[in-house]
Design an enzyme around this catalytic site. Structure first.
Site, mmCIF file in Angstrom:
data_model
loop_
_atom_site.group_PDB
_atom_site.id
_atom_site.type_symbol
_atom_site.label_atom_id
_atom_site.label_comp_id
_atom_site.label_asym_id
_atom_site.label_seq_id
_atom_site.Cartn_x
_atom_site.Cartn_y
_atom_site.Cartn_z
ATOM 1 N N GLY A 1 0.797 -1.219 0.000
ATOM 2 C CA GLY A 1 0.000 0.000 0.000
ATOM 3 C C GLY A 1 0.828 1.266 0.000
ATOM 4 C CG HIS B 1 3.066 0.453 -5.432
ATOM 5 N ND1 HIS B 1 3.354 1.562 -4.680
ATOM 6 C CD2 HIS B 1 3.573 -0.602 -4.738
ATOM 7 C CE1 HIS B 1 3.988 1.203 -3.579
ATOM 8 N NE2 HIS B 1 4.151 -0.108 -3.583
HETATM 9 P P1 AMP Z 1 5.923 -2.589 -1.611
HETATM 10 O O1 AMP Z 1 4.564 -1.986 -1.480
HETATM 11 O O2 AMP Z 1 7.048 -1.660 -1.275
HETATM 12 O O3 AMP Z 1 6.032 -3.936 -0.949
HETATM 13 O O4 AMP Z 1 6.111 -2.878 -3.160
HETATM 14 C C1 AMP Z 1 5.168 -3.647 -3.877
HETATM 15 C C2 AMP Z 1 5.736 -3.953 -5.236
HETATM 16 O O5 AMP Z 1 5.990 -2.729 -5.932
HETATM 17 C C3 AMP Z 1 7.061 -4.711 -5.178
HETATM 18 O O6 AMP Z 1 7.074 -5.703 -6.202
HETATM 19 C C4 AMP Z 1 8.076 -3.629 -5.451
HETATM 20 O O7 AMP Z 1 9.264 -4.107 -6.042
HETATM 21 C C5 AMP Z 1 7.314 -2.743 -6.413
HETATM 22 N N1 AMP Z 1 7.896 -1.387 -6.415
HETATM 23 C C6 AMP Z 1 8.057 -0.566 -5.358
HETATM 24 N N2 AMP Z 1 8.688 0.568 -5.729
HETATM 25 C C7 AMP Z 1 8.933 0.466 -7.052
HETATM 26 C C8 AMP Z 1 9.552 1.300 -8.025
HETATM 27 N N3 AMP Z 1 10.068 2.494 -7.705
HETATM 28 N N4 AMP Z 1 9.617 0.862 -9.295
HETATM 29 C C9 AMP Z 1 9.112 -0.361 -9.640
HETATM 30 N N5 AMP Z 1 8.515 -1.189 -8.777
HETATM 31 C C10 AMP Z 1 8.423 -0.795 -7.497
#
Ligand code: AMP
Length: 282
Positions: free
Chosen positions: A31, A37
């Site tokens: 989230g 995301h």
């Molecule tokens: P998180 O909410 O931080 O657990 O991230 C959820 C998903 O979004 C994970 O697969 C992350 O690698 C991806 N994600 C988060 N930040 C980025 C970004 N800057 N660029 C690409 N994917 C991202």
């Protein structure tokens, strides 16, 4: 777009979609969604008939002294963003829906892979990630799941889990999305004050430097890592956790640069731990 808070609601919805012959994509998140995301959600929407976004701050992947309590949350904004991106279902469970009080079963890779890089300072992190992602796979039963290359070790760990556990799910890696000045987008960027926000640019600058050295023909990983380390050390607010070159599949450290080597870093800017990386494409 529907919002489900229970496992049963998700199962019923997905069952109906599968009965109609539709493919299902899953985007697992914690989230506080941003454009990183959003790029995963857009990719899923373009590649699958239906897209499920999970929004769940997973307690089992946080260590005892980490930021579970203070992790930013704004579900109304998240669900509005998912809706605007044409996601079909948001799964937003309570912790008690995902974990029984006496839950004691984990999915854990027993090789060195989850102990490398982030695993050194976050010893239980990837066990928590594998466990929650395995549960989400069992609940949603997607055809494809989408993960960001920003969390490169997580992506490698998930690929290994999928192979070892014979999940029939295609894992799709999506490129890192950055702010205009280069900082990789992250929910944790909200922790940074103005001075730290400027200092945080040392991560993406180090990535840029490393990439350029490889492009210019440098094949000694130690030289690349040293140059990146020196650049970051010039920033007084930065404290390096690690800067390391590893094999892109096994996460084993390497002294050589070759196709798909991952050069990854974790750096504290004040109290905030940020990560960034690049994969070698020759
Ligand atoms: P998180 O909410 O931080 O657990 O991230 C959820 C998903 O979004 C994970 O697969 C992350 O690698 C991806 N994600 C988060 N930040 C980025 C970004 N800057 N660029 C690409 N994917 C991202």
């Amino acid at each position: 777009m529907n919002v489900a808070t229970t496992i049963q609601q998700v199962r019923e919805q997905v069952r109906a979609w599968k009965k109609a012959g539709l493919t299902v994509g899953l985007v697992p998140t914690m989230g506080y969604l941003h454009e990183g995301h959003a790029s995963l959600i857009k990719t899923s929407v373009s590649r699958c008939d239906r897209t499920v976004v999970s929004v769940f701050v997973n307690p089992t992947q946080f260590g005892p002294n980490e930021d579970l309590e203070s992790y930013p949350r704004d579900f109304d904004r998240d669900s509005a963003l998912c809706e605007s991106l044409n996601a079909d279902l948001v799964f937003h469970p309570e912790v008690s829906e995902m974990y029984a009080e006496d839950a004691a079963t984990y999915v854990e890779i027993l090789s060195d892979m989850p102990k490398q890089l982030c695993g050194k300072t976050r010893p239980i992190h990837f066990r928590g990630v594998c466990t929650v992602v395995a549960k989400l796979f069992n609940i949603v039963q997607p055809d494809r799941a989408f993960f960001g290359e920003k969390d490169a070790q997580q992506l490698a760990v998930i690929r290994r889990m999928v192979r070892d556990m014979s999940y029939g799910i295609e894992i799709v890696g999506c490129p890192i999305v950055r702010e205009p000045d280069g900082l990789a987008k992250s929910s944790r960027n909200t922790y940074l004050n103005a001075e730290e926000r400027k200092a945080a640019l040392c991560l993406s600058r180090a990535v840029g430097l490393g990439k350029r050295m490889v492009l210019d023909g440098e094949r000694d990983a130690r030289c690349v890592v040293n140059a990146m380390t020196n650049l970051i050390m010039q920033e007084p607010l930065a404290k390096i956790d690690y800067v390391q070159a590893v094999d892109g599949v096994t996460m084993e450290p390497t002294d050589d640069i070759y196709q798909d080597v991952l050069v990854a870093m974790a750096v504290y800017i004040g109290k905030t731990r940020l990560i960034d990386n690049f994969s070698v494409r020759l």
